[in-house]
Motif scaffolding. Structure first.
Motif, PDB file in Angstrom:
ATOM      1  N   ALA A 131       0.829  -1.202   0.000  1.00 57.87           N
ATOM      2  CA  ALA A 131       0.000   0.000   0.000  1.00 57.87           C
ATOM      3  C   ALA A 131       0.861   1.249   0.000  1.00 57.87           C
TER       4      ALA A 131
ATOM      5  N   PRO B 284      -0.107  -3.697  -5.777  1.00 57.11           N
ATOM      6  CA  PRO B 284      -0.808  -4.770  -5.104  1.00 57.11           C
ATOM      7  C   PRO B 284       0.144  -5.673  -4.339  1.00 57.11           C
TER       8      PRO B 284
ATOM      9  N   ASN C 230      -8.238   1.969  -5.573  1.00 57.44           N
ATOM     10  CA  ASN C 230      -6.933   1.635  -4.992  1.00 57.44           C
ATOM     11  C   ASN C 230      -6.951   2.053  -3.523  1.00 57.44           C
ATOM     12  N   SER C 231      -5.811   2.297  -2.951  1.00 59.05           N
ATOM     13  CA  SER C 231      -5.725   2.544  -1.510  1.00 59.05           C
ATOM     14  C   SER C 231      -5.904   4.007  -1.128  1.00 59.05           C
TER      15      SER C 231
ATOM     16  N   MET D 293      -7.065  -1.882  -2.383  1.00 65.31           N
ATOM     17  CA  MET D 293      -5.897  -2.624  -2.844  1.00 65.31           C
ATOM     18  C   MET D 293      -6.313  -3.901  -3.569  1.00 65.31           C
TER      19      MET D 293
ATOM     20  N   ARG E 203      -3.327   2.887 -10.529  1.00 67.72           N
ATOM     21  CA  ARG E 203      -2.327   2.912  -9.456  1.00 67.72           C
ATOM     22  C   ARG E 203      -2.194   4.299  -8.807  1.00 67.72           C
TER      23      ARG E 203
END
Length: 397
Positions: free
Chosen positions: A60, A65, A324-325, A337, A378
């Motif tokens: 993260a 990933p 994503n995170s 994630m 990303r």
């Protein structure tokens, strides 16, 4: 970008998976070798070893990933956040932006987990008020661990308030993981999974079986079902309303049909999604699908389809999948994630046939587009998410 209906953040009762794959109607895992062993949702986080947890945290921080992170639908669900629809933060859908680029909010997952050698004494459960509780660190967890409680937790495979079913159908079963786990957790039920692709494992519980079938054909089952389940089938059918009506007709009175679907209309809590390759890809995928007779925005219409078919007590619940995170909350961060991993792994498969067939793009053109889309997936500076709907209804008695 606003989200119609006010979606709530993904909660631990809703299952998550990859939004689509190139294998039509196979939707349950990007990794067909995922273990079919039943796993209680509430125990999945605790079952992660320290190395896996630390790897997730490091990944993260790096915006990538976790290694070896092919994960099942249930595993992603276990990480789901539980915050309410409205918060004091920046988002109307309960997803707050993590302003710390290092993702430090996730580092609490690095805390070493306590372990203990399994001894027979820990199976000598504490009995209080007619219920049993865990012996190891007795009193730490306040809920019981007996069969009644296990059955309540087992129902996390579904959200609909189903009684113990006798006959279950999983349409578009894909790798069969959901059907296998449901059969393992409900040994009294006869579980049938149907799919166009015979990719299910050979060794399954004795009460689970599979058949090759098309849910858009006439259903010829001679016995009614108590519960019918479908997951991530929004991209499959030319006429999803007719499939919902077939499910209604195939249910016993009082039986439930439950659809767990992504709404393929990517959104954001701010303007960071605008003019991105990710938004462009989502839009042209919807356009291309429409040219081959599929409405990839059909999920938002499912509630009405259920009502039109004759279902009563129709419930629609809305959740979110961050790309994503980027969210602040650690659980939503992990959901993001896993979602990023699923999309990065599956985007080529879900895009190639649709774009080359409907829009006549060349293979090279698709690959160039997907390079930019992967880069956007990303970027934690893009605060986007996909809405997720769970809809269920009951056939009148």
């Amino acid at each position: 970008m606003s989200n119609p209906g006010g979606a709530t953040p993904i909660s631990s009762e809703a299952e998550i998976s990859n939004i689509a794959t190139g294998n039509e109607r196979s939707r349950h895992s990007l990794n067909p070798t995922t273990s079919s062993s039943p796993m209680l949702i509430s125990n999945i986080i605790e079952s992660q070893d320290e190395d896996t947890t630390a790897e997730a945290a490091r990944a993260a921080e790096e915006g990538s990933p976790p290694q070896g992170s092919e994960v099942s639908y249930q595993e992603i669900l276990a990480q789901a956040g539980t915050s309410s629809a409205q918060t004091d933060g920046s988002s109307s859908v309960g997803l707050d932006i993590d302003s710390n680029d290092t993702d430090s909010a996730i580092t609490d997952l690095d805390t070493p987990l306590s372990t203990a050698t399994v001894r027979s004494s820990i199976y000598d459960y504490v009995v209080e008020n007619g219920r049993t509780y865990h012996r190891y660190k007795a009193g730490t967890y306040l809920l019981p661990n007996d069969i009644s409680e296990q059955e309540r937790l087992d129902n996390r495979l579904s959200i609909a308030p189903i009684p113990p079913p006798q006959r279950v159908l999983d349409i578009g079963t894909g790798t069969g993981i959901w059907a296998i786990e449901f059969a393992s957790l409900h040994p009294q039920a006869d579980v049938l999974g149907s799919d166009l692709s015979p990719i299910q494992p050979d060794y399954v519980p004795p009460n689970c079986r599979f058949e090759v079938d098309d849910a858009e054909d006439n259903w010829t089952y001679t016995q009614k079902f108590d519960y019918i389940h479908g997951r991530l089938l929004f991209s499959c059918f030319k006429d999803p309303a007719s499939v919902i009506k077939r499910a209604y007709d195939a249910l016993s009175p009082g039986g439930y049909y439950e659809a767990q679907e992504a709404y393929f209309n990517i959104q954001a809590v701010d303007d960071t999604l605008e003019n991105t390759a990710l938004k462009h890809w989502n839009d042209i995928m919807v356009q291309a699908a429409s040219l081959i007779g599929r409405d990839w925005h059909c999920t938002a219409k499912f509630k009405q389809y259920f009502k039109d078919a004759g279902f009563e007590d129709v419930v629609e619940k809305k959740f979110t999948w961050p790309i994503n995170s980027w969210p602040r909350d650690p659980k939503n961060k992990l959901v993001g994630m896993y979602q990023m991993t699923n999309v990065l792994d599956g985007i080529q498969g879900m895009s190639m046939k649709v774009l080359t067939t409907a829009l006549k793009m060349s293979t090279a053109e698709v690959e160039v587009l997907l390079m930019d889309v992967r880069n956007d997936m990303r970027k934690r500076s893009i605060h986007a998410y996909w809405p997720v709907y769970v809809i269920y209804g009951r056939k009148p008695l």
